[in-house]
Scaffold this motif. Structure first.
Motif, PDB file in Angstrom:
ATOM      1  N   LEU A  55      42.977  60.699  26.153  1.00 46.48           N
ATOM      2  CA  LEU A  55      43.113  60.594  27.616  1.00 46.48           C
ATOM      3  C   LEU A  55      42.257  59.453  28.130  1.00 46.48           C
ATOM      4  N   LEU A  56      42.761  58.755  29.127  1.00 49.14           N
ATOM      5  CA  LEU A  56      41.949  57.713  29.765  1.00 49.14           C
ATOM      6  C   LEU A  56      40.693  58.362  30.333  1.00 49.14           C
ATOM      7  N   THR A  57      39.580  57.693  30.172  1.00 54.17           N
ATOM      8  CA  THR A  57      38.320  58.216  30.719  1.00 54.17           C
ATOM      9  C   THR A  57      38.200  57.808  32.185  1.00 54.17           C
ATOM     10  N   LEU A  58      37.218  58.390  32.850  1.00 59.98           N
ATOM     11  CA  LEU A  58      36.946  58.020  34.254  1.00 59.98           C
ATOM     12  C   LEU A  58      36.738  56.502  34.362  1.00 59.98           C
ATOM     13  N   GLU A  59      35.976  55.940  33.429  1.00 55.37           N
ATOM     14  CA  GLU A  59      35.681  54.492  33.490  1.00 55.37           C
ATOM     15  C   GLU A  59      36.963  53.686  33.276  1.00 55.37           C
ATOM     16  N   GLU A  60      37.804  54.144  32.349  1.00 56.32           N
ATOM     17  CA  GLU A  60      39.055  53.400  32.089  1.00 56.32           C
ATOM     18  C   GLU A  60      39.996  53.484  33.287  1.00 56.32           C
ATOM     19  N   ILE A  61      40.031  54.649  33.909  1.00 54.39           N
ATOM     20  CA  ILE A  61      40.900  54.807  35.082  1.00 54.39           C
ATOM     21  C   ILE A  61      40.407  53.896  36.210  1.00 54.39           C
ATOM     22  N   THR A  62      39.114  53.902  36.450  1.00 53.95           N
ATOM     23  CA  THR A  62      38.612  53.059  37.552  1.00 53.95           C
ATOM     24  C   THR A  62      38.802  51.577  37.217  1.00 53.95           C
ATOM     25  N   ARG A  63      38.738  51.249  35.938  1.00 47.95           N
ATOM     26  CA  ARG A  63      38.957  49.839  35.578  1.00 47.95           C
ATOM     27  C   ARG A  63      40.424  49.442  35.831  1.00 47.95           C
ATOM     28  N   ILE A  64      41.333  50.319  35.471  1.00 49.08           N
ATOM     29  CA  ILE A  64      42.753  50.023  35.736  1.00 49.08           C
ATOM     30  C   ILE A  64      42.983  49.847  37.231  1.00 49.08           C
ATOM     31  N   VAL A  65      42.410  50.767  38.013  1.00 50.83           N
ATOM     32  CA  VAL A  65      42.600  50.667  39.469  1.00 50.83           C
ATOM     33  C   VAL A  65      41.987  49.353  39.979  1.00 50.83           C
ATOM     34  N   ARG A  66      40.827  49.015  39.464  1.00 55.91           N
ATOM     35  CA  ARG A  66      40.151  47.772  39.897  1.00 55.91           C
ATOM     36  C   ARG A  66      41.039  46.560  39.612  1.00 55.91           C
ATOM     37  N   ILE A  67      41.574  46.497  38.393  1.00 54.01           N
ATOM     38  CA  ILE A  67      42.428  45.358  38.034  1.00 54.01           C
ATOM     39  C   ILE A  67      43.680  45.354  38.921  1.00 54.01           C
ATOM     40  N   GLY A  68      44.236  46.547  39.121  1.00 55.56           N
ATOM     41  CA  GLY A  68      45.449  46.645  39.928  1.00 55.56           C
ATOM     42  C   GLY A  68      45.235  46.199  41.362  1.00 55.56           C
ATOM     43  N   VAL A  69      44.156  46.704  41.973  1.00 54.92           N
ATOM     44  CA  VAL A  69      43.940  46.422  43.403  1.00 54.92           C
ATOM     45  C   VAL A  69      43.380  45.007  43.598  1.00 54.92           C
ATOM     46  N   ARG A  70      42.409  44.679  42.795  1.00 55.08           N
ATOM     47  CA  ARG A  70      41.728  43.384  42.995  1.00 55.08           C
ATOM     48  C   ARG A  70      42.622  42.210  42.588  1.00 55.08           C
ATOM     49  N   ASP A  71      43.377  42.390  41.474  1.00 57.67           N
ATOM     50  CA  ASP A  71      44.061  41.230  40.900  1.00 57.67           C
ATOM     51  C   ASP A  71      45.583  41.270  40.999  1.00 57.67           C
ATOM     52  N   LEU A  72      46.157  42.458  41.205  1.00 55.32           N
ATOM     53  CA  LEU A  72      47.608  42.541  41.017  1.00 55.32           C
ATOM     54  C   LEU A  72      48.374  43.080  42.230  1.00 55.32           C
ATOM     55  N   GLY A  73      47.733  43.205  43.342  1.00 48.12           N
ATOM     56  CA  GLY A  73      48.464  43.540  44.572  1.00 48.12           C
ATOM     57  C   GLY A  73      48.743  45.014  44.786  1.00 48.12           C
ATOM     58  N   ILE A  74      48.071  45.887  44.034  1.00 45.27           N
ATOM     59  CA  ILE A  74      48.269  47.335  44.276  1.00 45.27           C
ATOM     60  C   ILE A  74      47.671  47.692  45.634  1.00 45.27           C
ATOM     61  N   ARG A  75      48.455  48.466  46.406  1.00 47.48           N
ATOM     62  CA  ARG A  75      47.989  48.821  47.762  1.00 47.48           C
ATOM     63  C   ARG A  75      47.818  50.327  47.954  1.00 47.48           C
ATOM     64  N   GLU A  76      48.375  51.125  47.028  1.00 48.36           N
ATOM     65  CA  GLU A  76      48.113  52.562  47.130  1.00 48.36           C
ATOM     66  C   GLU A  76      48.101  53.209  45.758  1.00 48.36           C
ATOM     67  N   ARG A 305      40.011  49.562  25.036  1.00 43.18           N
ATOM     68  CA  ARG A 305      39.013  50.075  24.077  1.00 43.18           C
ATOM     69  C   ARG A 305      38.562  49.043  23.043  1.00 43.18           C
ATOM     70  N   ASP A 306      39.153  47.837  23.061  1.00 45.17           N
ATOM     71  CA  ASP A 306      38.751  46.885  22.009  1.00 45.17           C
ATOM     72  C   ASP A 306      37.944  45.713  22.555  1.00 45.17           C
ATOM     73  N   GLY A 307      37.442  45.864  23.771  1.00 43.23           N
ATOM     74  CA  GLY A 307      36.581  44.816  24.319  1.00 43.23           C
ATOM     75  C   GLY A 307      37.356  43.696  25.008  1.00 43.23           C
ATOM     76  N   SER A 308      38.671  43.854  25.165  1.00 46.67           N
ATOM     77  CA  SER A 308      39.452  42.811  25.859  1.00 46.67           C
ATOM     78  C   SER A 308      38.984  42.682  27.304  1.00 46.67           C
ATOM     79  N   GLY A 309      39.226  41.525  27.855  1.00 51.66           N
ATOM     80  CA  GLY A 309      38.816  41.275  29.233  1.00 51.66           C
ATOM     81  C   GLY A 309      39.868  41.741  30.227  1.00 51.66           C
ATOM     82  N   ASP A 310      39.478  41.795  31.493  1.00 51.78           N
ATOM     83  CA  ASP A 310      40.396  42.229  32.548  1.00 51.78           C
ATOM     84  C   ASP A 310      41.634  41.337  32.609  1.00 51.78           C
ATOM     85  N   ILE A 311      41.450  40.039  32.307  1.00 59.30           N
ATOM     86  CA  ILE A 311      42.594  39.113  32.391  1.00 59.30           C
ATOM     87  C   ILE A 311      43.652  39.488  31.356  1.00 59.30           C
ATOM     88  N   ASP A 312      43.208  39.878  30.153  1.00 58.55           N
ATOM     89  CA  ASP A 312      44.175  40.266  29.106  1.00 58.55           C
ATOM     90  C   ASP A 312      44.930  41.530  29.520  1.00 58.55           C
TER      91      ASP A 312
END
Ligand code: SAM
Length: 352
Positions: A55-76, A305-312
């Motif tokens: 299961l995605l962890t709390l940190e992984e979920i918040t990272r996905i949301v961060r990438i989505g909202v900050r970089d990819l136009g997610i609005r909700e 989980r393999d150290g990839s960056g947000d851009i990847d």
């Protein structure tokens, strides 16, 4: 076989696809487990649940949301499952996202079992809105549909959500022919009396048992025929703006001028809205599903989980969405058509 992804063109904004759509609405499944066994979703014995390590962890979920909202136009953001209330760190996940994004609408889809005890903490954590699934007001019908005896807990959960101000509280209902379809008018009357916004969802071919048949589902037209002797459904003339529900303002034949509230109808099968779809989904184990009916999924968890960056991560997510099918997991609408092949994933395993 792993999907071969075509990178999204550099000029395409955010989570665009080849058909000119852009996903701005992110749905994350927090867990695949559920404490109900709705016949249109899960088998009686449940499914092989994911181990906690997947299961995605709390940190992984918040990272996905961060990438989505900050970089990819997610609005909700909508948090779903499985049953998200089963996830013990649900309030912490909401609080972590809220701390980074004070203005982001965050909603939750839940079956409401056990919600009464948690509603205040979820509101406190920063949840904006809630949808509670409830298909019937009758304990016997509830038990038949969900294979569980928890209707009172759902009613208490709805009352608690109203009490803590998680407005608007929406109710999701699926109608099953011969089981609860004739109950549609009483469910709407009940919702209107309480200031709840009811949304009927057409049953989709997303049941683990693969028993769905197009000619046996209750269509939006049939639903309207059940409601119209009791209510006037006045189309809401505001632009739908990508919302899956067609909204109606409801009055009665006795007093047509008084609007009692609203009802939504999500006609994914009989009146599909794929051309305006704005959704991107992430499963509980971190796979992007570009379409609810797609049989292709793109893993983000390995990169997380393999150290990839947000851009990847952003580029893989963009590539997954660039490959979003035109409609219903295919190149045309047509759930139940000869060339439609139902996914092995149930709604609960995707995140509804
Ligand atoms: N457990 C939560 C709940 O019950 O709301 C969240 C997950 S559930 C999969 C999300 C929504 O999907 C529920 O409103 C449920 O009724 C709906 N759903 C599940 N299977 C469906 C199907 N085959 N067709 C239409 N809606 C479905």
């Amino acid at each position: 076989m792993p999907t071969i992804l075509t990178p999204a063109p550099a000029g395409a904004p955010g989570l665009s696809d080849k058909f000119g759509r852009q996903a701005t609405d992110l749905r994350i499944s927090l867990i695949d487990k559920c404490n109900l066994r709705c016949t249109y979703c899960m088998p009686a014995d449940g499914l092989a649940w994911l181990p906690k390590s997947k299961l995605l962890t709390l940190e992984e979920i918040t990272r996905i949301v961060r990438i989505g909202v900050r970089d990819l136009g997610i609005r909700e953001l909508r948090l779903t499952g499985g049953e998200p209330l089963v996830r013990v760190d649900l309030a912490q996940i909401i609080a972590a996202v809220r701390a980074e994004f004070p203005e982001l609408p965050i909603s939750l889809t839940t079956n409401g079992v056990g919600l009464a005890k948690k509603a205040a903490a979820l509101a406190e954590a920063g949840l904006s809105r809630i949808n509670v699934s409830l298909d019937t007001l009758h304990a016997e019908t509830f038990a038949m549909l969900t294979r569980r005896d928890h209707i009172d807990s759902v009613f208490e959960g709805i009352d608690a959500a109203l009490a803590v101000g998680l407005a608007p509280v929406k109710i999701n209902a699926v109608l099953m022919r011969g089981i609860n379809d004739e109950q549609a008018p009483e469910l709407l009357a009940w919702a209107l009396e309480r200031g709840l916004e009811l949304r009927f969802i057409e049953q989709m071919p997303l049941d683990a048992d693969h028993t769905w048949r197009k000619d046996n589902m209750v269509t939006a037209a049939q639903l309207r025929a059940y409601l119209e002797p009791h209510f006037i459904l006045n189309p809401d003339t505001r632009p739908r703006d990508g919302a899956p529900a067609e909204r109606f303002l409801v009055s009665t034949h006795e007093d047509p001028q008084t609007i009692l509230g609203a009802v939504g109808i999500i006609a994914s099968v009989s009146e599909p809205f794929c051309s305006d779809c704005r959704r991107t989904r992430i499963t509980a184990e971190g796979k992007v599903m570009s379409c609810l009916f797609s049989r292709e999924e793109t893993d983000l968890s390995a990169l997380l989980r393999d150290g990839s960056g947000d851009i990847d991560i952003a580029e893989r997510w963009r590539a997954a969405m660039w490959g979003k099918p035109r409609a219903h997991g295919m190149d045309h609408v047509g759930l139940g058509s000869k060339d439609f092949v139902q996914s092995d994933r149930s709604m609960s395993a995707i995140g509804g």
